[in-house]
Design an enzyme around this catalytic site. Sequence first.
Site, PDB file in Angstrom:
ATOM      1  N   CYS A 137       0.895  -1.202   0.001  1.00  0.00           N
ATOM      2  CA  CYS A 137      -0.126   0.050   0.191  1.00  0.00           C
ATOM      3  C   CYS A 137       0.919   1.388  -0.021  1.00  0.00           C
ATOM      4  CB  CYS A 137      -0.925  -0.072   1.203  1.00  0.00           C
ATOM      5  SG  CYS A 137      -1.896   1.560   1.241  1.00  0.00           S
ATOM      6  N   CYS A 140      -0.532   3.942   2.109  1.00  0.00           N
ATOM      7  CA  CYS A 140      -0.217   3.804   3.803  1.00  0.00           C
ATOM      8  C   CYS A 140       1.247   4.389   4.041  1.00  0.00           C
ATOM      9  CB  CYS A 140      -0.517   2.501   4.050  1.00  0.00           C
ATOM     10  SG  CYS A 140      -1.954   1.862   3.586  1.00  0.00           S
ATOM     11  N   ASP A 141       2.202   3.849   3.109  1.00  0.00           N
ATOM     12  CA  ASP A 141       3.520   3.680   3.613  1.00  0.00           C
ATOM     13  C   ASP A 141       4.423   4.588   2.892  1.00  0.00           C
ATOM     14  OD1 ASP A 141       2.744   1.764   5.477  1.00  0.00           O
ATOM     15  OD2 ASP A 141       2.836   0.137   4.231  1.00  0.00           O
TER      16      ASP A 141
END
Length: 320
Positions: A137, A140-141
């Site tokens: 992701c 997300c990261d």
Amino acid sequence: MGPVRDVTLAVVGSGPAGLTAALYAARAELRPLVIAGIPPGGQLIITTDVENFPGFPEGVQGPELVDLLRRQAGRFGAEFLDDHVVRVDLARRPFTLETGTHGTVRAQAVIVATGANARWLGLPSEQRLVGHGISACATCDGFFFKGQPLAVVGGGDTAMEEALFLTNFASHVTIVHRRDRLRASPVMQERAKRHPKISFEWDSEVIEVVGDGKVEGVRLRDHRTGVVRELAVGGLFVAIGHDPATAVFRGALELDPQGYVRVHDGTRTSVDGVFAAGDVQDRRYRQAVTAAGAGCMAAIDAERWLAEQPAPAGPARVPR
């Protein structure tokens, strides 16, 4: 067969969607039973730093966030079974959910929040470094990889989207694809190919992730020549798809061609009285916060639906 337990609302899944649904349903005094899965917690339990969930200015560890959500729902009366659903009958109410070891649950309404699992490459070195430089992701990261060279595996629209997003942080992004052409839509291909920070490794596959405690590079094998070489990167993003956890609901709920639960009018499924929330029905956003929001919606939808129902009886499927 085991014991039979009757409840008003069963929530299947205990990621942010399921636990938020349980919280809202518990506050509405529905006393939801959460069939949490094994291990409980969904994808967050293998996530290290979560810095984009509202209310945590310093970030929070994924397992800690799951624990906090579970405790919050439990405070208002939600109950939990750490077990899997192995068989369902949604043809009529009460709906029947058979668990692996805790017998059968009969529920007047059900919220499906079983999530989706990222597809991985299947390498031992990959699993060792998930959460330590390997991610599925970018949204997300990506923030954690400022100024670093990165690799993205995949050839579809998702891989192009991930790579383009990562250019906001990375010094360079290499897309590794096992074929000599992409599956992505023409417009996404063009955007990626024209971006000055993106390059391609064609006809190649990752055969090993290099690093001790964190990602330091990947070993690539060229399918045409058989040559193996190492590409130095600080992170690897695997973008080869997700598999919604819907196997137990096949034939009982309407699914799309990729296996995601189809919803309409908010979180309603093809069966009246069954609702779906989170990644099990969302293949676009796949964020903890959007899953939590959908869990809230599903609980409100279920509460209002239950309030409108006569004594339970008869077929449950919605006419189409």
